[in-house]
Motif scaffolding. Structure first.
Motif, PDB file in Angstrom:
ATOM      1  N   ALA A  57       0.836  -1.209   0.000  1.00 29.95           N
ATOM      2  CA  ALA A  57       0.000   0.000   0.000  1.00 29.95           C
ATOM      3  C   ALA A  57       0.867   1.254   0.000  1.00 29.95           C
ATOM      4  O   ALA A  57       0.529   2.249  -0.661  1.00 29.95           O
ATOM      5  CB  ALA A  57      -0.927  -0.003   1.210  1.00 29.95           C
ATOM      6  N   LYS A  58       1.962   1.211   0.706  1.00 31.57           N
ATOM      7  CA  LYS A  58       2.886   2.353   0.742  1.00 31.57           C
ATOM      8  C   LYS A  58       3.487   2.582  -0.639  1.00 31.57           C
ATOM      9  O   LYS A  58       3.516   3.710  -1.134  1.00 31.57           O
ATOM     10  CB  LYS A  58       3.989   2.090   1.770  1.00 31.57           C
ATOM     11  N   ALA A  61       0.799   4.014  -2.977  1.00 27.41           N
ATOM     12  CA  ALA A  61       0.495   5.424  -2.685  1.00 27.41           C
ATOM     13  C   ALA A  61       1.605   6.328  -3.204  1.00 27.41           C
ATOM     14  O   ALA A  61       1.325   7.388  -3.786  1.00 27.41           O
ATOM     15  CB  ALA A  61       0.308   5.616  -1.178  1.00 27.41           C
ATOM     16  N   SER A  86      -4.308   5.074   1.934  1.00 26.38           N
ATOM     17  CA  SER A  86      -3.132   4.329   2.386  1.00 26.38           C
ATOM     18  C   SER A  86      -3.204   4.062   3.887  1.00 26.38           C
ATOM     19  O   SER A  86      -2.800   2.990   4.346  1.00 26.38           O
ATOM     20  CB  SER A  86      -1.851   5.072   2.018  1.00 26.38           C
ATOM     21  N   SER A  89      -5.423   1.196   4.598  1.00 24.52           N
ATOM     22  CA  SER A  89      -4.837  -0.100   4.226  1.00 24.52           C
ATOM     23  C   SER A  89      -4.161  -0.772   5.410  1.00 24.52           C
ATOM     24  O   SER A  89      -3.972  -1.979   5.405  1.00 24.52           O
ATOM     25  CB  SER A  89      -3.817   0.080   3.110  1.00 24.52           C
ATOM     26  N   LEU A 148       4.266   9.738   3.974  1.00 28.28           N
ATOM     27  CA  LEU A 148       4.092   8.325   3.640  1.00 28.28           C
ATOM     28  C   LEU A 148       5.340   7.513   3.968  1.00 28.28           C
ATOM     29  O   LEU A 148       5.258   6.418   4.523  1.00 28.28           O
ATOM     30  CB  LEU A 148       3.750   8.165   2.153  1.00 28.28           C
TER      31      LEU A 148
END
Length: 166
Positions: A57-58, A61, A86, A89, A148
């Motif tokens: 997910a990281k 994103a 994100s 997630s 992030l």
């Protein structure tokens, strides 16, 4: 020297050497070492695959942020959506989806040790009629990328927050 005439010496045969010792099959200790090495290798491989999947997910994103056009009319809304998606997630939907406004910005700040000052300021402008300038959009993108990279993957802290709310 009369050794050749000695009948006792003539009856002697050459020295017979034993069969050479073969390397196969190896001793039990080598089998145990091989089994331990294969087990360690399998556990490490499993752990790396698990971590790679956990960080999917990281990576997604970050890729979406990199491909988002700076001149997009709703750039700040899109960045906010990417951040929220994100976060969801890694945490339960109920914990993140309802956050909005000041509560959302505070939550973003709580997830990292240091947050770029541009992130909350520029995210706060996401519902203004005037779009962000390309400079502001790039600052927002860099701030979101920094968040992030620093915050994800998030740890599940539902039990801690439930304890705090009582």
């Amino acid at each position: 020297m009369q050794t050749a005439n000695n009948p006792a010496l003539a009856a002697m045969k050459d020295i017979q050497l034993p069969e050479p010792i073969h390397a196969w099959p190896p001793a039990y200790g080598y089998w145990l070492v091989l089994a331990a090495c294969l087990t360690i290798l399998a556990v490490c491989l499993w752990w790396f695959i698990k971590q790679y999947r956990h960080r999917a997910a990281k990576r997604e994103a970050l890729k979406q942020l990199a491909h988002l056009a700076l001149n997009h009319p709703q750039f700040a809304i899109e960045v906010n959506t990417i951040l929220k998606r994100s976060a969801m997630s890694y945490l339960p939907r109920e914990q993140v989806a309802s956050l909005e406004g000041e509560a959302w910005l505070q939550w973003l700040q709580q997830q990292v040790t240091h947050i770029d000052d541009n992130l909350p300021l520029l995210l706060a402008k996401r519902y203004q009629s005037k779009a962000l300038t390309p400079t502001q959009a790039e600052q927002l993108r860099q701030a979101a990328i920094g968040w992030l990279k620093q915050a994800l993957p998030l740890k599940h802290r539902a039990s801690e927050e439930a304890a705090c709310s009582h």
